[in-house]
Write an enzyme that holds these catalytic residues in place. Structure first.
Site, mmCIF file in Angstrom:
data_model
loop_
_atom_site.group_PDB
_atom_site.id
_atom_site.type_symbol
_atom_site.label_atom_id
_atom_site.label_comp_id
_atom_site.label_asym_id
_atom_site.label_seq_id
_atom_site.Cartn_x
_atom_site.Cartn_y
_atom_site.Cartn_z
ATOM 1 N N ALA A 127 -19.322 30.768 37.857
ATOM 2 C CA ALA A 127 -18.492 30.802 38.787
ATOM 3 C C ALA A 127 -17.718 31.630 37.760
ATOM 4 O O ALA A 127 -17.002 32.397 39.507
ATOM 5 C CB ALA A 127 -18.084 29.046 37.808
ATOM 6 N N TYR B 137 -24.561 26.095 64.420
ATOM 7 C CA TYR B 137 -24.785 24.793 63.918
ATOM 8 C C TYR B 137 -26.282 25.531 62.437
ATOM 9 O O TYR B 137 -26.015 24.916 61.123
ATOM 10 C CB TYR B 137 -24.998 23.699 64.087
ATOM 11 C CG TYR B 137 -24.858 22.566 63.752
ATOM 12 C CD1 TYR B 137 -24.478 21.506 63.128
ATOM 13 C CD2 TYR B 137 -26.431 22.353 63.237
ATOM 14 C CE1 TYR B 137 -24.178 20.635 62.522
ATOM 15 C CE2 TYR B 137 -26.782 20.695 62.000
ATOM 16 C CZ TYR B 137 -26.069 20.865 61.992
ATOM 17 O OH TYR B 137 -25.647 19.087 61.261
ATOM 18 N N LYS C 262 -13.745 31.065 42.484
ATOM 19 C CA LYS C 262 -13.316 31.980 41.922
ATOM 20 C C LYS C 262 -13.862 33.620 41.483
ATOM 21 O O LYS C 262 -13.092 33.797 41.853
ATOM 22 C CB LYS C 262 -14.095 31.370 39.921
ATOM 23 C CG LYS C 262 -13.342 29.855 39.387
ATOM 24 C CD LYS C 262 -13.704 28.676 39.624
ATOM 25 C CE LYS C 262 -13.668 27.469 39.242
ATOM 26 N NZ LYS C 262 -13.604 26.479 39.869
ATOM 27 N N PHE D 27 -18.764 22.967 31.697
ATOM 28 C CA PHE D 27 -17.503 22.298 32.137
ATOM 29 C C PHE D 27 -17.356 20.572 32.489
ATOM 30 O O PHE D 27 -18.489 19.847 32.898
ATOM 31 C CB PHE D 27 -17.668 23.205 33.456
ATOM 32 C CG PHE D 27 -16.078 22.803 34.440
ATOM 33 C CD1 PHE D 27 -14.696 23.008 34.120
ATOM 34 C CD2 PHE D 27 -16.251 22.111 34.923
ATOM 35 C CE1 PHE D 27 -13.690 22.700 34.187
ATOM 36 C CE2 PHE D 27 -15.129 22.346 36.276
ATOM 37 C CZ PHE D 27 -13.838 22.361 35.510
ATOM 38 N N ASP D 28 -16.294 20.053 32.751
ATOM 39 C CA ASP D 28 -16.489 18.695 33.300
ATOM 40 C C ASP D 28 -16.753 18.208 33.735
ATOM 41 O O ASP D 28 -17.286 17.544 34.294
ATOM 42 C CB ASP D 28 -14.919 18.509 32.475
ATOM 43 C CG ASP D 28 -14.024 18.818 33.242
ATOM 44 O OD1 ASP D 28 -14.460 19.468 34.999
ATOM 45 O OD2 ASP D 28 -12.932 18.178 33.991
ATOM 46 N N ASP E 102 -24.143 28.538 34.983
ATOM 47 C CA ASP E 102 -23.245 28.459 35.902
ATOM 48 C C ASP E 102 -21.981 29.587 36.246
ATOM 49 O O ASP E 102 -21.407 29.650 35.421
ATOM 50 C CB ASP E 102 -22.072 27.030 35.255
ATOM 51 C CG ASP E 102 -21.015 26.893 35.366
ATOM 52 O OD1 ASP E 102 -19.978 27.716 36.600
ATOM 53 O OD2 ASP E 102 -20.189 25.759 35.535
ATOM 54 N N HIS F 204 -4.055 12.555 33.152
ATOM 55 C CA HIS F 204 -3.572 14.113 33.240
ATOM 56 C C HIS F 204 -2.732 14.301 34.833
ATOM 57 O O HIS F 204 -2.026 14.101 35.241
ATOM 58 C CB HIS F 204 -4.119 14.832 32.701
ATOM 59 C CG HIS F 204 -5.556 15.463 33.022
ATOM 60 N ND1 HIS F 204 -6.220 14.083 33.481
ATOM 61 C CD2 HIS F 204 -5.652 16.862 33.922
ATOM 62 C CE1 HIS F 204 -7.126 14.641 33.677
ATOM 63 N NE2 HIS F 204 -6.818 16.358 34.026
HETATM 64 N N1 F0G Z 1 -17.930 25.452 37.078
HETATM 65 C C1 F0G Z 1 -16.783 26.152 35.895
HETATM 66 C C2 F0G Z 1 -17.107 26.593 34.702
HETATM 67 C C3 F0G Z 1 -15.237 25.955 36.482
HETATM 68 O O1 F0G Z 1 -14.701 26.091 35.557
HETATM 69 C C4 F0G Z 1 -15.291 25.375 37.749
HETATM 70 C C5 F0G Z 1 -13.950 24.547 38.234
HETATM 71 C C6 F0G Z 1 -16.707 24.342 38.759
HETATM 72 C C7 F0G Z 1 -17.747 24.287 38.224
HETATM 73 C C8 F0G Z 1 -16.474 23.553 39.792
HETATM 74 O O2 F0G Z 1 -15.735 24.139 40.647
HETATM 75 O O3 F0G Z 1 -14.443 23.259 40.824
HETATM 76 O O4 F0G Z 1 -15.952 24.587 42.957
HETATM 77 O O5 F0G Z 1 -16.171 22.140 41.865
HETATM 78 N N2 F0G Z 1 -12.686 24.563 37.481
HETATM 79 C C9 F0G Z 1 -11.668 25.342 38.171
HETATM 80 C C10 F0G Z 1 -10.535 24.991 36.863
HETATM 81 C C11 F0G Z 1 -11.203 23.382 38.304
HETATM 82 O O6 F0G Z 1 -9.270 25.578 37.404
HETATM 83 O O7 F0G Z 1 -11.308 25.338 36.204
HETATM 84 P P1 F0G Z 1 -15.565 23.205 42.110
#
Ligand code: F0G
Length: 500
Positions: free
Chosen positions: A221, A76, A262, A128-129, A219, A454
């Protein structure tokens, strides 16, 4: 005989474990799509032959990652796995405070709800959204400042992920300047066609941040894919390794949020990296309350070990060359089939210009979705619409109120999963579709989800009548100066929430 280094893009791995994929008939796909109410999110994954819905968490693990999983320490607190993971992340990023989380959006939630006060602003190349959603949930506002080149989908400019430095300077020195709480640079910019940020742009951004006392966050990713494109296209970086470029990028910033689904090469996981010990301490409190103890953060010990190994593998130039080669090859097949793509293609996905391919389908009949359905019916391939189905809005009679700036279909490529013949199947399917597009129907929403439509909405094909509105979103001249390219781009105000 050719040396192996003469074979551009050859995969530097072979398969040891395989997973069957279904080969379905057209009749089966028609039945599946009908049952799914013409929404590809409603399909069962085993009804899909080539799944290009996302590159997130869909990659294949290496033998070394599987071996690392066996070393996972599930204690843990203070697990060996955490210490191995922390050391790898600190070596890569130089951030002394590393908080593991279950996925990227958890890092965003923890950072922004700790950092922001209501009314504050974050600026970025294109958030990112989920990033936008987490800033807004913390009471903040997001302003995207993409560089002007990004507005031209056909331009071959190699760094369309750059921030507009003049706009950034104006924002920092203007009346809203004191409200700016952070700059967020997304590497690569998923909302901008997966295109990279140049090191020159990142360095200038860092300089402006220091001059104005505003922290800079990445960010991260797709940090390795960004670094690869820098080594290919940025003057002065041709003889640097992707790992060196990535280290330099992290060093320029004060911290990062990272979805490791990613470029961590794992199925789930992420982290928040920080320099500021005070901010890290406050984030850690929220981490304990909502994700888990700081040495596991919602992940299993084995996840941390697989992630540590993935972070070592992902900057291998042979791997990145082969991955970028696959994407470039798919883009080439699309162009050869007569389907325009967002140029230049990045690494994680190819974005098809459905608006241009299907000019007879107006935005409120969803050309990107029409192409997505055609790809599924013709070849069992699943992509994700990035246009007016995701970003648009109609009135109660189905007349368009808001349309997306472009009507695109994203084909995201999972890491280390599909072979050249799979990619060629996508190319051949596209070519068959592109030969006869006139008969492809548009779609109408029959049942609309109140949020994130969507995902959940039900649709049906509609025969196209002459009284339909003409298409207005050819991508050469965006009607909206703020381009949002992806299904993961920014939803209309008031609907912000994760898209995938
Ligand atoms: N930032 C970027 C640039 C992303 O593309 C994503 C996720 C996230 C943050 C959020 O990360 O999914 O681990 O919580 N992108 C996916 C896509 C969902 O299909 O582009 P997460």
């Amino acid at each position: 005989m050719r040396g192996v280094d003469d074979v551009p893009g050859m995969e530097p791995f072979r398969a040891k474990v395989v997973e069957p994929i279904p080969f379905t008939t057209r009749a089966q796909r028609e039945q599946a799509l009908h049952r799914a109410h013409h929404n590809l999110f409603n399909l069962r994954a085993d009804e899909v032959t080539i799944d290009l819905l996302t590159d997130s968490g869909t990659g294949a693990l290496s033998a070394a990652q599987m071996a690392a999983a066996m070393l996972g320490d599930e204690s843990y607190a203070g697990a060996r796995s955490y210490h191995r993971f922390r050391e790898v992340v600190e070596n890569l990023t130089s951030y002394p405070h590393v908080l593991p989380v279950h996925q990227g959006r958890a890092a965003e939630r923890i950072l922004f709800s700790t950092l922001l006060r209501p009314g504050q602003i974050t600026l970025g190349n294109t958030h990112f959204d989920t990033t936008r959603a987490n800033v807004e949930l913390a009471g903040g506002q997001v302003h995207d400042l993409p560089c002007p080149e990004a507005a031209d989908l056909d331009s071959p400019y190699p760094f369309k992920g750059d921030i507009d430095l003049d706009a950034l300077h104006r924002a920092l020195t203007g009346p809203d300047g004191p409200r700016v709480a952070a700059i967020v640079m997304t590497l690569t910019s998923n909302g901008m066609g997966g295109q990279p940020v140049s090191m020159a742009n990142l360095a200038e951004t860092a300089k402006l941040c220091r001059a104005h006392g505003v922290p800079l966050f990445l960010d991260a990713a797709r940090f390795a894919e960004n670094a690869w494109l820098v080594t290919r296209n940025e003057p002065g970086y041709g003889d640097r390794s992707p790992r060196e470029v990535a280290e330099e990028a992290f060093r320029l910033a004060d911290g990062c949020t990272a979805s490791m689904k990613k470029d961590g090469l794992v199925n789930t996981g992420g982290f928040l990296g920080l320099r500021d010990p005070d901010l890290a301490g406050r984030c850690e409190l929220l981490l304990v309350a909502t994700e888990g103890f700081p040495t596991y953060g919602g992940l299993a010990g084995r996840d941390l070990d697989m992630l540590a190994q993935g972070l070592i593998e992902v900057t291998d130039p042979d791997y990145l060359r082969s991955r970028a080669g696959t994407t470039a090859y798919l883009a080439e097949l699309a162009r050869a089939a007569g389907v325009a793509v967002v140029e230049p293609p990045g690494v994680h996905a190819v974005y098809l210009n459905a608006g241009r391919l299907l000019p007879h389908i107006p935005p409120h009949r969803f050309p990107g979705h029409a192409l997505a359905c055609a790809l599924y019916l013709e070849g069992g391939i699943r992509g994700v619409e990035c246009g007016s189905l995701y970003l648009g809005k109609e009135d109660e009679h189905g007349n368009p109120v808001v349309s997306a700036p472009w009507e695109l279909l994203r084909l995201a490529i999972p890491r280390r999963v599909y072979s050249q013949s799979h990619i060629e199947h996508v190319g051949r399917t596209l070519a068959r579709i592109a030969q006869h597009t006139d008969h492809l129907p548009g779609y109408r929403i029959t049942e609309q989800a109140p949020l994130l439509r969507h995902f959940k909405s039900r649709l049906e094909p509609v025969p196209l009548h002459t009284d339909e509105l003409p298409a207005t979103t050819d991508s050469t001249t965006p009607p909206n100066p703020r381009p949002h390219l992806t299904a993961t781009a920014v939803p209309p105000r008031g609907t912000s929430a994760p898209s995938l």
